[in-house]
Design a protein around this motif. Sequence first.
Motif, PDB file in Angstrom:
ATOM      1  N   VAL A   1       1.754  -7.530  -2.585  1.00  0.00           N
ATOM      2  CA  VAL A   1       0.879  -8.536  -1.970  1.00  0.00           C
ATOM      3  C   VAL A   1       1.038  -8.538  -0.453  1.00  0.00           C
ATOM      4  CG1 VAL A   1       0.526 -11.008  -1.708  1.00  0.00           C
ATOM      5  CG2 VAL A   1       0.685 -10.032  -3.969  1.00  0.00           C
ATOM      6  N   ALA A   2       2.293  -8.396   0.017  1.00  0.00           N
ATOM      7  CA  ALA A   2       2.566  -8.566   1.446  1.00  0.00           C
ATOM      8  C   ALA A   2       1.790  -7.572   2.307  1.00  0.00           C
ATOM      9  CB  ALA A   2       4.062  -8.433   1.702  1.00  0.00           C
ATOM     10  N   PHE A   3       1.829  -6.285   1.946  1.00  0.00           N
ATOM     11  CA  PHE A   3       1.159  -5.294   2.790  1.00  0.00           C
ATOM     12  C   PHE A   3      -0.351  -5.504   2.842  1.00  0.00           C
ATOM     13  CE2 PHE A   3       5.223  -3.065   2.475  1.00  0.00           C
ATOM     14  CZ  PHE A   3       5.395  -2.704   3.799  1.00  0.00           C
ATOM     15  N   PRO A   4      -1.018  -5.616   1.679  1.00  0.00           N
ATOM     16  CA  PRO A   4      -2.466  -5.870   1.756  1.00  0.00           C
ATOM     17  C   PRO A   4      -2.786  -7.151   2.537  1.00  0.00           C
ATOM     18  CG  PRO A   4      -1.855  -5.293  -0.467  1.00  0.00           C
ATOM     19  CD  PRO A   4      -0.574  -5.440   0.294  1.00  0.00           C
TER      20      PRO A   4
ATOM     21  N   TYR B   1       2.967   1.318  -4.222  1.00  0.00           N
ATOM     22  CA  TYR B   1       2.867   0.398  -3.080  1.00  0.00           C
ATOM     23  C   TYR B   1       1.859   0.902  -2.051  1.00  0.00           C
ATOM     24  CZ  TYR B   1       7.102  -1.789  -4.909  1.00  0.00           C
ATOM     25  OH  TYR B   1       8.005  -2.431  -5.699  1.00  0.00           O
ATOM     26  N   ILE B   2       1.912   2.212  -1.787  1.00  0.00           N
ATOM     27  CA  ILE B   2       0.980   2.772  -0.803  1.00  0.00           C
ATOM     28  C   ILE B   2      -0.459   2.601  -1.295  1.00  0.00           C
ATOM     29  CG2 ILE B   2       0.215   4.908   0.327  1.00  0.00           C
ATOM     30  CD1 ILE B   2       3.148   5.810   0.297  1.00  0.00           C
ATOM     31  N   ALA B   3      -0.682   2.917  -2.568  1.00  0.00           N
ATOM     32  CA  ALA B   3      -2.029   2.783  -3.125  1.00  0.00           C
ATOM     33  C   ALA B   3      -2.499   1.337  -3.044  1.00  0.00           C
ATOM     34  CB  ALA B   3      -2.039   3.270  -4.569  1.00  0.00           C
ATOM     35  N   MET B   4      -1.576   0.414  -3.357  1.00  0.00           N
ATOM     36  CA  MET B   4      -1.905  -1.011  -3.329  1.00  0.00           C
ATOM     37  C   MET B   4      -2.324  -1.429  -1.916  1.00  0.00           C
ATOM     38  SD  MET B   4      -1.835  -3.129  -5.857  1.00  0.00           S
ATOM     39  CE  MET B   4      -3.052  -4.353  -5.460  1.00  0.00           C
ATOM     40  N   ALA B   5      -1.555  -0.969  -0.918  1.00  0.00           N
ATOM     41  CA  ALA B   5      -1.868  -1.328   0.464  1.00  0.00           C
ATOM     42  C   ALA B   5      -3.221  -0.760   0.877  1.00  0.00           C
ATOM     43  CB  ALA B   5      -0.764  -0.826   1.396  1.00  0.00           C
ATOM     44  N   LEU B   6      -3.502   0.482   0.430  1.00  0.00           N
ATOM     45  CA  LEU B   6      -4.758   1.138   0.828  1.00  0.00           C
ATOM     46  C   LEU B   6      -5.980   0.484   0.186  1.00  0.00           C
ATOM     47  CD1 LEU B   6      -3.809   4.945   0.790  1.00  0.00           C
ATOM     48  CD2 LEU B   6      -4.283   3.490   2.763  1.00  0.00           C
ATOM     49  N   VAL B   7      -5.786  -0.050  -1.022  1.00  0.00           N
ATOM     50  CA  VAL B   7      -6.931  -0.597  -1.750  1.00  0.00           C
ATOM     51  C   VAL B   7      -7.004  -2.122  -1.637  1.00  0.00           C
ATOM     52  CG1 VAL B   7      -8.027  -0.769  -4.009  1.00  0.00           C
ATOM     53  CG2 VAL B   7      -6.850   1.325  -3.356  1.00  0.00           C
ATOM     54  N   GLY B   8      -5.827  -2.747  -1.653  1.00  0.00           N
ATOM     55  CA  GLY B   8      -5.780  -4.203  -1.789  1.00  0.00           C
ATOM     56  C   GLY B   8      -6.217  -4.985  -0.559  1.00  0.00           C
ATOM     57  N   TRP B   9      -6.181  -4.370   0.631  1.00  0.00           N
ATOM     58  CA  TRP B   9      -6.466  -5.144   1.837  1.00  0.00           C
ATOM     59  C   TRP B   9      -7.892  -5.626   1.924  1.00  0.00           C
ATOM     60  CZ3 TRP B   9     -10.166  -3.360   5.244  1.00  0.00           C
ATOM     61  CH2 TRP B   9     -10.529  -2.011   5.114  1.00  0.00           C
TER      62      TRP B   9
END
Lengths: 564, 273
Positions: free
Chosen positions: B84-87, B140-148
Amino acid sequence: MTAAHPLLSVRDLTVTVEDGDTPRTLLDTVSLDLNRGEILGLVGESGSGKSLFCRSLVGLLPSRSLKRTGGAVLLDGQDIAGASAVELQAIRGARIGMIFQNPTSHLDPVMRIGDQITEGIRFHQGLGGVEARTAALEIMAQVGFTDPPRQFSNYAHEFSGGMRQRAMIAIALACNPEILIADEPTTALDVTIQAQILTLLLEIRKARGLSIILITHDLGVVAQTCDRIAVMRHGRLIEVGEKRRILSAPAEAYTQALIASHPSMPAEVAPGRSPQSEIVSPRPRALVEIDDLHVRFPVGGGLLSRRKTFSAVGGVSLQILPGETVGIVGESGSGKSTLARAMLGLTPLSEGHVTFDGHSLSLKRAETLKALHSQAAMVFQDPYNSLNPRLTIGETLAEVLRVHRKVPDAAINARVGELLDLVELDRSFAARKPRSLSGGQCQRAGIARALAVEPRLIVADECIAALDVTIQAQIVALFRKLVATMELTLVFIAHDLAVVRSLCQRVVVMHHGRIVEEGPSDRVFSAPSQAYTANLIAAIPDIDPDRPLSGAPLSSPLTKGQPA
Amino acid sequence: MSAAALKSRPATLVTGLAILGAFVLVALLAPLIAPYDPIYQDAAARLQPPSFAHPFGTDNFGRDILSRVLYGARIDLQIALIGVAFPLVIGTVIGAFAGFFGGLIDTALMRLIDIILAFPFLVLMLSIIAILGPGLTSFYIAMALVGWVSYARLIRAQILVLKNSDYAMAAVSLGFSRLRILFRHLLPNAVAGSLVFSMSDAVLVLLSGAAISYLGLGVQPPMAEWGVMVAEGQSFVTQAWWITLFPGLSIVVLAFGFSMIGDALGELMGVNE
């Protein structure tokens, strides 16, 4: 007016709220009668319980935690206070109709106006589609729609504010009620439209023998329309009586204060230097000089249609001298706010020049903006929206001081205190956030922020429009004091002419983006040279019931603009 | 706001925080309170139903489910937090700039968001993880790339509204710098909505973390993670229901805790009004 028994009789109505453990009383044993065909004015500040009173009559309490804990509501002798939801539903609309302050939010945006009117007719009178339509068209004509068959299928957004309010009244009348409750029906409207709506209410009363409860905070409105006045404060009914008696000889101190604060009372002389000097000997240099200013906004336009522009300000020339107090008045849409923003460089200029203290905004933009930022400030209309809700008042003021380096960091707290003193707020307000302040207190904080830059020019844009009358009077008094004690030039924008008259030396009347008339306040208000100005002045509801209201629709001024 | 809402608010918040707190405590103390080593395989005690020795039973390798659930809390909380934090941070910054400055930057970023949203969420996640190789870091990387994108949209919409508020206008008229207006005046008022959303997003992240691990692309066996455990227990669900039930329940309860906190935050910050 004298019936055997009153149409509506309220006895000891009490409403309490379950707020935590201790219940608070919001309405305290209010007893009130409404006679047949009578217009009763219910006045009081916001929070005095006047709207709540009317809502509780028809069982529409705004929250579940509010409860009617005592009292009776007798409608034609029958107690409806304890009536079931089904019974109340039959009473609402059919016997007691309501109209509200903001017609925009009370009309269904996706339903045709005509359908909204027929809905009530069909539900309460059980008429079929065709008959209901005929009845609706008749009502629409009655409330002043010019072309009912066409307007029947229009939507709310296609109408102006005044027409929307007429539509609301039509919906309320559709069910043929005996009582109409009008909750601040004209507060959101311009004076001229207000006069038309009030005249309409009077006509309907006459035509249908309707009883009306008119809730308002404007005693002028009451004086012009009502038969009797009831004054509420803190959930209590403090005074009730015949209109002329209350207005001429109020018994309660609060009522006296309310009447004294009405802006149509004999105007005090506007403060500052004598107004003649500007006419006799022009000062060497104006602080603000506006020359043939045009401001246009793009509107609409799509793939196929050409982009159109809307001209908010069209060719305004105006000079404001240092130390002057200038009022700009006009109806909504007249371009007065746009003019104010253009004056401070907050909106792009399409044509013409704005010069502040010798710097031209169109020639040397950066330099002029710098001068404006440090020597001019603005006070806004909505006191809550104009302050950052996350910052305390102290933080807001300190930030201005810090950014403008007005005082050394160590002295900021002391200066914040001084600013609060200037606007007559207690110093403890520095630690409070806007949410915990009243509208008037917020507006004072907004003025303190404007004063923090030590401005030469303050532009106040409708800064009292959102406040109660008594608070308005206080804010105007504050401005008067500031202007008298500081080297301040004030541009005061308002649609309330009476306030401008009492505060400003010079007044500028705007209409459709142009200046219609301009001159010393005394002259303009006592002897307006333009028909438009005269109509505008005549539309102000006077607190003297013997000065009749002008409900005549405004015609456009014959001459367009006047050279400054 | 009614008095009932005022009363219920702390209750929701307290319940949510209590649930989250309990899981954090469990994660921290897992080595102390877990009765067994979570990856120790006891061939003699395979597929045992819940008993005194194994309160949550054992799986097909004879590993203690209770210990695995306790250790799993460490991984799953980490997934929720980092996921959650990165996005949130990336999306907030991008959304704020797009909304505030508008123009070309805004158009470009919004089209990028449209492109990302055009792909189904899991498909995009799986493709990125497939490129980077399976594992938590890839997740985590995928989450940051998609979740933001969701955060960027939320913040942008807020900033667009707040930009036209009178206090923003006041700040402009007082000559405050643009960055000061954006970061001190607009952003603090704009984040409430995304903070509330981040709580329900934590639930989604938790579930997609579990889903990704279930597909074998996230947490790798034998590491204990609830999603992996549910996946492993799947083939035995008719004979040994306890393998899937307890990790599944943990996901549900933690998710419930997050959404309680989200609700309470929403009311506290006036987002729902």
